[in-house]
Motif scaffolding. Structure first.
Motif, PDB file in Angstrom:
ATOM      1  N   ARG A  98     -13.531 -36.039 -38.883  1.00  0.00           N
ATOM      2  CA  ARG A  98     -12.354 -36.822 -38.478  1.00  0.00           C
ATOM      3  C   ARG A  98     -11.410 -35.968 -37.642  1.00  0.00           C
ATOM      4  NH1 ARG A  98      -8.412 -40.731 -41.428  1.00  0.00           N
ATOM      5  NH2 ARG A  98      -6.448 -40.122 -40.469  1.00  0.00           N
ATOM      6  N   MET A  99     -11.076 -34.770 -38.130  1.00  0.00           N
ATOM      7  CA  MET A  99     -10.162 -33.892 -37.408  1.00  0.00           C
ATOM      8  C   MET A  99     -10.722 -33.548 -36.024  1.00  0.00           C
ATOM      9  SD  MET A  99      -8.980 -29.994 -37.998  1.00  0.00           S
ATOM     10  CE  MET A  99     -10.091 -29.395 -36.741  1.00  0.00           C
ATOM     11  N   CYS A 100     -12.014 -33.273 -35.987  1.00  0.00           N
ATOM     12  CA  CYS A 100     -12.651 -32.915 -34.716  1.00  0.00           C
ATOM     13  C   CYS A 100     -12.638 -34.085 -33.743  1.00  0.00           C
ATOM     14  CB  CYS A 100     -14.078 -32.434 -34.962  1.00  0.00           C
ATOM     15  SG  CYS A 100     -14.171 -30.917 -35.942  1.00  0.00           S
ATOM     16  N   LEU A 105     -10.522 -37.002 -28.923  1.00  0.00           N
ATOM     17  CA  LEU A 105      -9.825 -38.160 -28.354  1.00  0.00           C
ATOM     18  C   LEU A 105      -8.511 -37.723 -27.710  1.00  0.00           C
ATOM     19  CD1 LEU A 105     -10.545 -40.681 -31.231  1.00  0.00           C
ATOM     20  CD2 LEU A 105     -11.394 -40.867 -28.875  1.00  0.00           C
ATOM     21  N   LYS A 106      -7.810 -36.816 -28.367  1.00  0.00           N
ATOM     22  CA  LYS A 106      -6.546 -36.287 -27.835  1.00  0.00           C
ATOM     23  C   LYS A 106      -6.770 -35.578 -26.498  1.00  0.00           C
ATOM     24  CE  LYS A 106      -2.693 -33.321 -29.231  1.00  0.00           C
ATOM     25  NZ  LYS A 106      -2.203 -32.432 -30.280  1.00  0.00           N
ATOM     26  N   ASN A 107      -7.928 -34.934 -26.342  1.00  0.00           N
ATOM     27  CA  ASN A 107      -8.264 -34.252 -25.096  1.00  0.00           C
ATOM     28  C   ASN A 107      -8.611 -35.221 -23.971  1.00  0.00           C
ATOM     29  OD1 ASN A 107      -7.962 -31.879 -26.486  1.00  0.00           O
ATOM     30  ND2 ASN A 107     -10.024 -31.131 -26.120  1.00  0.00           N
ATOM     31  N   GLY A 108      -8.686 -36.512 -24.290  1.00  0.00           N
ATOM     32  CA  GLY A 108      -8.968 -37.501 -23.256  1.00  0.00           C
ATOM     33  C   GLY A 108     -10.406 -37.966 -23.189  1.00  0.00           C
ATOM     34  N   PHE A 181      -9.530 -25.167 -33.240  1.00  0.00           N
ATOM     35  CA  PHE A 181     -10.531 -26.156 -32.839  1.00  0.00           C
ATOM     36  C   PHE A 181     -10.127 -26.816 -31.530  1.00  0.00           C
ATOM     37  CE2 PHE A 181     -12.348 -30.377 -32.456  1.00  0.00           C
ATOM     38  CZ  PHE A 181     -13.680 -30.014 -32.371  1.00  0.00           C
ATOM     39  N   ALA A 182      -8.831 -27.024 -31.321  1.00  0.00           N
ATOM     40  CA  ALA A 182      -8.368 -27.620 -30.065  1.00  0.00           C
ATOM     41  C   ALA A 182      -8.828 -26.766 -28.885  1.00  0.00           C
ATOM     42  CB  ALA A 182      -6.846 -27.756 -30.068  1.00  0.00           C
ATOM     43  N   LYS A 183      -8.753 -25.444 -29.051  1.00  0.00           N
ATOM     44  CA  LYS A 183      -9.206 -24.527 -27.994  1.00  0.00           C
ATOM     45  C   LYS A 183     -10.712 -24.689 -27.772  1.00  0.00           C
ATOM     46  CE  LYS A 183      -7.428 -20.409 -28.004  1.00  0.00           C
ATOM     47  NZ  LYS A 183      -7.123 -19.008 -28.321  1.00  0.00           N
ATOM     48  N   SER A 184     -11.461 -24.795 -28.866  1.00  0.00           N
ATOM     49  CA  SER A 184     -12.911 -24.955 -28.762  1.00  0.00           C
ATOM     50  C   SER A 184     -13.270 -26.301 -28.143  1.00  0.00           C
ATOM     51  CB  SER A 184     -13.558 -24.825 -30.139  1.00  0.00           C
ATOM     52  OG  SER A 184     -14.955 -24.935 -30.025  1.00  0.00           O
ATOM     53  N   ALA A 185     -12.585 -27.356 -28.581  1.00  0.00           N
ATOM     54  CA  ALA A 185     -12.877 -28.689 -28.049  1.00  0.00           C
ATOM     55  C   ALA A 185     -12.588 -28.739 -26.553  1.00  0.00           C
ATOM     56  CB  ALA A 185     -12.056 -29.739 -28.795  1.00  0.00           C
ATOM     57  N   GLY A 191     -12.835 -33.199 -21.573  1.00  0.00           N
ATOM     58  CA  GLY A 191     -12.306 -34.533 -21.287  1.00  0.00           C
ATOM     59  C   GLY A 191     -12.462 -34.842 -19.804  1.00  0.00           C
ATOM     60  N   PRO A 192     -11.802 -35.881 -19.369  1.00  0.00           N
ATOM     61  CA  PRO A 192     -11.952 -36.307 -17.966  1.00  0.00           C
ATOM     62  C   PRO A 192     -11.479 -35.233 -16.988  1.00  0.00           C
ATOM     63  CG  PRO A 192     -10.588 -37.862 -19.224  1.00  0.00           C
ATOM     64  CD  PRO A 192     -10.888 -36.715 -20.116  1.00  0.00           C
TER      65      PRO A 192
END
Length: 194
Positions: A98-100, A105-108, A181-185, A191-192
């Motif tokens: 869920r967190m991932c 989704l936040k990254n677009g 994780f945000a850095k990894s994602a 994202g776009p």
């Protein structure tokens, strides 16, 4: 391990066994193992633009049990350098799928929540044989969400934590924070493109 244990009984050598769980992204660079099951599972969602709605259930979601590669490397070097012997479990709780997914989704990344069956159908139809996610296609078709699934069992790490504390390594570095994780994602699935 049994062979090493037997050797250590017969010869005066010290042996350390390091059992790492799922080694996760670097907290420094965000780079991760591109062939790891959890990485490929998330990538399959990004690739087909869909994710299993059940994976967003906070109580029954999938837990990855990631431990930062930076921590695993520091712990192994620290334990070996300080002559610590025995079996050491270098595994951790979290993050959840869920967190991932929320971060992706936040990254677009454009993804739609669908049933597990619809997601599996999309994965089967849209992931071509040459794609790296195809290597785990059989697992993706069998994975179930719900019932708080963990990718590794409950491993007791109290002994490892205590020994690491003796040599000045805190366990807090083992956790992959949402910021890490945000850095990894962003690194893996930015994202776009603008």
């Amino acid at each position: 391990e049994r062979i090493l244990h037997k050797i250590s009984q017969e010869y005066p050598i010290q042996i350390g066994v390091y059992r790492a769980g799922s080694i996760s992204p670097s907290v420094v660079t965000g780079y991760t193992n591109e062939q790891d099951f959890s990485t490929l599972l998330l990538e399959s969602c990004v690739e087909v633009g869909k994710y299993p709605l059940e994976a967003m259930d906070e109580e029954a979601g999938l837990e990855f049990k990631w431990t930062s590669v930076d921590f695993v490397a520091s712990a192994i070097v620290g334990l070996a350098y300080n002559g610590k012997t025995g079996i050491f479990h270098l595994c951790n709780d979290g993050p959840t799928m869920r967190m991932c997914l929320q971060q992706l989704l936040k990254n677009g990344n454009q993804m739609q929540a669908v049933s597990t069956e619809e997601w599996q159908k999309a994965v089967a139809e849209k992931i071509p044989p040459g794609h790296r996610c195809y290597a785990i296609m059989d697992l993706l078709q069998r994975v179930k969400f719900g019932g708080h699934v963990r990718l590794a069992g409950g491993v007791k790490v109290s002994k490892t934590k205590a020994v690491l504390a003796e040599i000045g390594l805190g366990w807090s570095h083992a956790h992959l924070s949402p910021k890490s994780f945000a850095k990894s994602a962003t690194f893996m699935w930015p994202g776009p493109k603008c």
